[in-house]
Design an enzyme around this catalytic site. Structure first.
Site, PDB file in Angstrom:
ATOM      1  N   HIS C 104      30.575  45.706  18.544  1.00  0.00           N
ATOM      2  CA  HIS C 104      29.387  44.919  18.599  1.00  0.00           C
ATOM      3  C   HIS C 104      29.605  44.878  20.561  1.00  0.00           C
ATOM      4  O   HIS C 104      28.615  44.851  20.829  1.00  0.00           O
ATOM      5  CB  HIS C 104      28.833  43.493  18.366  1.00  0.00           C
TER       6      HIS C 104
ATOM      7  N   TYR D  52      28.221  31.485  15.666  1.00  0.00           N
ATOM      8  CA  TYR D  52      28.010  33.068  14.992  1.00  0.00           C
ATOM      9  C   TYR D  52      27.289  33.930  16.078  1.00  0.00           C
ATOM     10  O   TYR D  52      26.633  33.934  17.039  1.00  0.00           O
ATOM     11  CB  TYR D  52      26.290  32.250  13.873  1.00  0.00           C
ATOM     12  N   GLU D  53      27.868  35.345  15.745  1.00  0.00           N
ATOM     13  CA  GLU D  53      27.109  36.111  16.400  1.00  0.00           C
ATOM     14  C   GLU D  53      26.459  36.448  17.489  1.00  0.00           C
ATOM     15  O   GLU D  53      25.817  37.427  18.394  1.00  0.00           O
ATOM     16  CB  GLU D  53      28.119  37.635  16.354  1.00  0.00           C
ATOM     17  N   SER D  54      25.542  35.752  16.071  1.00  0.00           N
ATOM     18  CA  SER D  54      23.796  36.860  17.026  1.00  0.00           C
ATOM     19  C   SER D  54      23.820  35.536  18.168  1.00  0.00           C
ATOM     20  O   SER D  54      22.281  35.279  18.271  1.00  0.00           O
ATOM     21  CB  SER D  54      23.189  35.332  15.381  1.00  0.00           C
ATOM     22  N   GLY D  55      24.706  34.399  18.736  1.00  0.00           N
ATOM     23  CA  GLY D  55      24.818  33.636  19.657  1.00  0.00           C
ATOM     24  C   GLY D  55      23.647  32.285  19.905  1.00  0.00           C
ATOM     25  O   GLY D  55      24.671  31.266  20.709  1.00  0.00           O
TER      26      GLY D  55
END
Lengths: 272, 234, 272, 234
Positions: C104, D52-55
Site C-alpha cells: 500500500h 486503520y489504514e483507510s485513514g
C-alpha cells in the site's frame, strides 16, 4: 496527550538557546505571542526556520535572538522590505546572521520530508538558478527515467511553534482557513508547542479543518489574539494597518528597539 | 475617452488584465500583478481562477488583498490546500495556466532577480528572495512579468538569477516586451498611449530591440478605467 | 469545466480498449456503476490499477476485461478471498492476467508521484522482502545521508474513475468521509471521470470535504447509489451482507457468469 | 470463573487485548486483531487510539467493522487522513505504537507471508498480498501477530516473505510466542488454560522452543468474556 500550560512555562521548557526553531503560519496564524515570549525570555543563538520570515522574524532578528536564518521569502507582504531582516543580513546588526535560503517549493518539500521522516524530498527546481551555488541542494537521478531532479534535505527542527484556533482539554488541536505548512512543521520537529485562541470541550469538525492530535504535541498554551497582527480565520482579522505601520517602526534601529521595549519586553500579555 | 486621465500605472494594470482574457487560471503574487488579475475577472474574464501560493484556489476577492494570505482569499476560494500540495500537485504539474510575476531585475531573456542587489555575500540591498517564483515560472505554461520600466529593473546582467523564466510578455508602465521568435530576446512590441520609443529605450538597461510592426496598446476604455478605480478604492 | 454527461457516453468516450485504468476508492466510494458500464461496453485488454481490487475488480477480471492488474491488496475485506481474482491468477480464467503488485505504501507513493508529475516517489520499504524480486522497485541513495531508500515509479493511468457524493453544475466535485487516494488518482491520470450521487447548485463546504475542481475532470456523470455495495459517506450504507454473499456468488465460474449476466450485463441502471 | 466456557479463539482475542494495556495507539487490520483492539478499549485501555489504514485515526467503533473502511470508523474518528498521508506522515515516522498483524504463514523469526502459497509464478493459492503490512511492521515500534496455531501457519520456511517483522509477541489460540532474547527465535512462553506443550509443538511447523519459565495465561475473567461476547453480538 499534550499538556495545557502557561505560555511562559511552555517556552521556558521547550525552547533552548541554540535550538533550531520553526515558527510557521503562512500569512495566517503566525504565532506572534509565542515568538514574543521567546524574545522576552532572551533566547540566543537560535536557528530560525520559516518559509516567510514576516514581521515576527524581523523582530526576533532585530532583538538578536538568531545566529542563523533558514527561509524562502523575507519580505513584508504587500508592503516592502523587512528592515531588521535586511539590517541583519546587510550589516550584521545587532549580530551577524548566517542565512540558508530556498524556494517555497524547496522549503515545503523539506518540511514534508521531515514530517515523513525521510532524509530528503525531490522536486523539479533549482536548476539553472544562482541559488544552486548558495544553498543546500543536490541532485538525484530518477532510476526509471534518468531525469535529474533536485533533492532538498529534510527539515527536522528541534522545536516547532504554531498557532491554531482551538484545542480541546486533551490538547487535540484544530485549525482552519489557510493551513500553510503547520502540520508538516509540527510533525517534522522533535518538540511541538501550539498556542490557541481558545479551549473547547469538544473539537467540532469544520470545513477545511485540520486536526493535530495531542499525542504529537508537547504543550498547548492559550494565547487569545496570539496571532495578532496576523489572524485566526473566523476569529480575528489581519491587522493590515499594523503591517504597513511596521515599515516605519522598524526602519530605524532606535525606533525599533524602543517599540520592542514598550510593546514586547515590558508586556506580560500575549499580544504586541 | 478617458485615456488621457489614466496614469501610466493604470494603463499597465489594464493592459496586463486584458492578457488574461483567455486564461483558465492565473497564479499571482501581491502588488500590481494581483490588481491586474483581480481586474481581469471584472473586465475580461469573470471565470478566471485566481490562485495564490498561500493555498487558495479560485479566490474571488472583492478588495485587493494586502497579502497573499488575507482572510478574504480563503473565505471566497473554491478550495484551499496546504502549501506542500499547492507546489506538488498544482504548480509543478502545470495545472495553472498563467503566472503573473514581478521582480526587481529583468534581463533581456526575461529571467528574474528577486534575491539581492550587489554581491550575494555582501549585498548592497537584500531583497526578499525566491518565494514561489522559480517553480511557478517553470510550472506554468505561460509566464507574464509585470514590472516598472526603468534601467534599475531592465538590466544587462542580473545581480542574481533567482527565476529562470521565458515570459511571453513583459508588461511595463511604458509598453509591452515580447520575446523575439528568433532568439527569445525581449523586444518592444507595443507602446502605451503617449509613450515614445525613445522613452522606452532610455528606460532599458540594454540596447532595446524594437519590433518592426510596433503597435500602440489600445487606450483604456471608460469601463476598464472605472472598474480599476472602483477596485482600488474599495 | 467538466461536462456533465450520461455515464454510458462518458465511458464510451474516455475508456478505450488497452487503456491503463485506475478506479479508486479505499473501501469507501468505489465506482461500481462506472465499472459495470465498462463491463457492459465490453472493454478488453485493460491494465487495471487499484490499491485494493475488491469486488469490482473481481468482476472486471472475471469478465475478461483485463490483461494486466496492478495492485497492493486483493482480498474481500473481512470476508476472505476474491475468487475471480484468484482464478485469473492461478488458472488464467477467463484470460491470463499479468500482475504487478506493491505494498500500500508503495502504491500510495506511486499515485502521489503521478499527481505531482514526478517520475518516482521514495519511501522506506521493500528492503528484505521477496517482493523486491517480483515487482518494479529500484533503490536510490540519499545524497545527504547516504541512506538507501526504495524508489517506486509514478503511476500515470490513461484514465482515472472515482465516485463522489456530489458535483455542482460546472463539474466541481466534493467528496467526504474516507478520502483514500481518489484525489491523487484523478490528478495522476491523463483523463478523469467522476460519478456522483447527486448534482447540487452549490458545493457546501463540509468537514473533511475534498474538492476536485471541474477543470481537472473530463466528465461527471450522475450515478445514484453508484458506489453500491460500497457506500457514499452520509448518503448510503455499505452493504456488508452483499460483500459476504459475494463469497458464494463468485466461487464458481458459472454462478458468477450467471450473476453478472443478470445483474450487470442485462442491467441498464447504475447499480448491481 | 467462566474460563471453561471460553473458546480458544476467545482466549486468544482476550490475551491479545490485554497486551494493549499500555499502548497509546494501535494499527489494526480486519478480523481477530481488530476485535482484540476494539476489546482493549473496553477492558484495559479506554484511551487507546485505533488506527486503520483507510485513514481513520482514533476511530471508536461500537460494532466490529467488517472492513477497515466501514462508515462508522470515519464517523467516530478523531480525524481522517488520505492514504498517502497515512503512510508517509503517520506510519513511516513511527507515530503509531503498536501494529497488530495477521498472516497466512509465520516463520520462526516472526516474518510473515500474506502473498502466495506455492510458487509465485504458478501459485497453489494466491493470497491477497502485502497491503499495508510491510511498512506498518517496520514503522511501528511494537509488532504483535495474531494467528491461528497450526502447522500450515507456523512454517519452517515461508513460501514468500511479504513482511519482515520481529514481533514482540505472537498470540495464537494455544498460547503466546515471544522472541528468545539470544537469537530472536519465537519461543513458547505462555500457554492458554488447558493447553499442553505437546499440543503447541504438534501445531508448529518447526521444532518449537519452550521457555524455561513457561507460564499459563490468566484465564479470561467474567468481565473480559462478557465484554467480548457483547461486542461480537452487536
Amino acid at each position: 496527550m499534550a499538556e495545557i500550560v502557561e505560555l511562559r512555562d511552555a517556552v521556558a521548557e521547550l525552547v533552548h538557546d541554540g535550538d533550531a526553531v520553526a515558527m510557521e503560519g503562512f500569512t495566517h496564524l503566525i504565532p506572534f505571542a509565542a515568538g514574543h515570549e521567546v524574545i522576552r525570555q532572551g533566547r540566543r543563538e537560535l536557528e530560525l526556520i520559516r518559509m516567510t520570515p514576516d514581521l515576527l522574524y524581523d523582530q526576533l532578528l532585530g532583538m538578536g535572538c538568531a545566529r542563523r536564518l533558514v527561509f524562502s521569502y523575507g519580505g513584508n507582504p504587500g508592503v516592502g522590505s523587512l528592515h531588521r531582516f535586511r539590517d541583519a543580513i546587510e550589516h550584521g546588526w545587532p549580530v551577524p546572521v548566517e542565512i540558508e535560503e530556498h524556494s517555497h517549493a524547496g522549503m515545503a518539500n523539506r518540511y514534508a520530508a521531515g514530517a515523513a521522516h525521510l532524509p530528503f524530498g525531490i522536486l523539479r527546481g533549482y536548476t539553472g538558478t544562482d541559488l544552486v551555488n548558495h544553498t543546500n541542494v543536490k541532485f538525484v537521478t530518477c532510476p526509471f527515467t534518468g531525469e535529474e531532479l533536485a533533492a532538498v534535505p529534510a527539515l527536522r527542527p528541534d522545536v516547532a511553534i504554531v498557532h491554531a484556533q482551538e484545542a480541546d482539554r486533551r490538547g487535540n488541536v484544530q485549525l482552519w482557513g489557510i493551513p500553510g505548512v503547520q502540520k508538516e512543521a509540527v510533525l517534522s520537529a522533535e518538540r511541538a508547542l501550539v498556542t490557541v485562541e481558545r479551549i473547547v470541550d469538544e473539537l467540532e469538525p469544520r470545513p477545511g479543518g485540520i486536526v493535530i492530535p495531542g499525542w504529537v504535541i508537547d504543550a498547548v498554551a492559550v494565547a487569545p489574539r496570539g496571532a495578532s497582527p496576523s489572524y485566526a480565520h473566523d476569529l480575528t482579522e489581519r491587522d493590515n494597518d499594523f503591517y504597513k505601520a511596521w515599515d516605519t517602526i522598524s526602519r530605524d534601529r532606535e525606533d525599533f528597539t524602543r517599540w520592542m521595549d514598550e510593546h514586547v519586553l515590558d508586556a506580560t500579555g500575549v499580544t504586541a | 475617452m478617458s485615456a488621457e486621465a489614466a496614469t501610466a500605472g493604470e494603463v499597465q494594470t489594464i493592459v496586463a488584465a486584458r492578457l488574461l482574457a483567455d486564461a483558465r487560471s492565473c497564479f499571482i503574487g501581491v502588488g500590481r500583478p494581483s490588481t491586474a488579475a483581480i481586474l481581469a475577472r471584472a473586465i475580461v474574464n469573470p471565470e478566471l481562477v485566481l490562485v495564490y501560493e498561500s493555498g487558495t484556489i479560485g479566490a474571488k476577492p472583492y478588495k485587493i488583498p494586502l497579502s497573499i494570505g488575507d482572510g478574504e482569499l480563503a473565505a471566497t476560494a473554491d478550495f484551499v490546500v496546504p502549501v506542500v500540495e499547492m507546489f506538488n500537485y498544482w504548480i509543478q504539474p502545470g495545472r495553472i495556466d498563467v503566472a503573473f510575476l514581478g521582480a526587481a531585475q529583468v534581463d533581456r531573456q526575461g529571467s528574474l532577480n528577486s534575491t539581492v542587489i550587489g554581491d550575494y555575500d555582501a549585498p548592497k540591498t537584500r531583497l526578499p528572495g525566491a518565494g514561489g517564483a522559480p517553480e511557478i515560472a517553470t510550472g506554468c505554461d505561460r509566464v507574464m512579468v509585470v514590472a516598472p520600466h526603468s534601467k534599475r529593473t531592465f538590466v544587462e546582467r542580473l545581480d542574481f538569477l533567482t527565476t529562470r523564466a521565458a515570459p511571453e510578455a513583459v508588461i511595463t508602465d511604458l509598453g509591452v516586451l515580447e520575446p523575439d521568435p528568433r532568439d527569445g530576446e525581449l523586444t518592444l512590441t507595443r507602446l502605451h498611449p503617449g509613450v515614445t520609443v525613445e522613452a522606452a529605450r532610455e528606460a532599458t538597461g540594454w540596447a532595446l530591440r524594437v519590433a518592426e510592426d510596433l503597435r500602440h496598446t489600445d487606450p483604456p476604455t471608460e469601463d476598464e478605467l472605472s472598474a480599476l478605480r472602483e477596485l482600488v478604492a474599495r
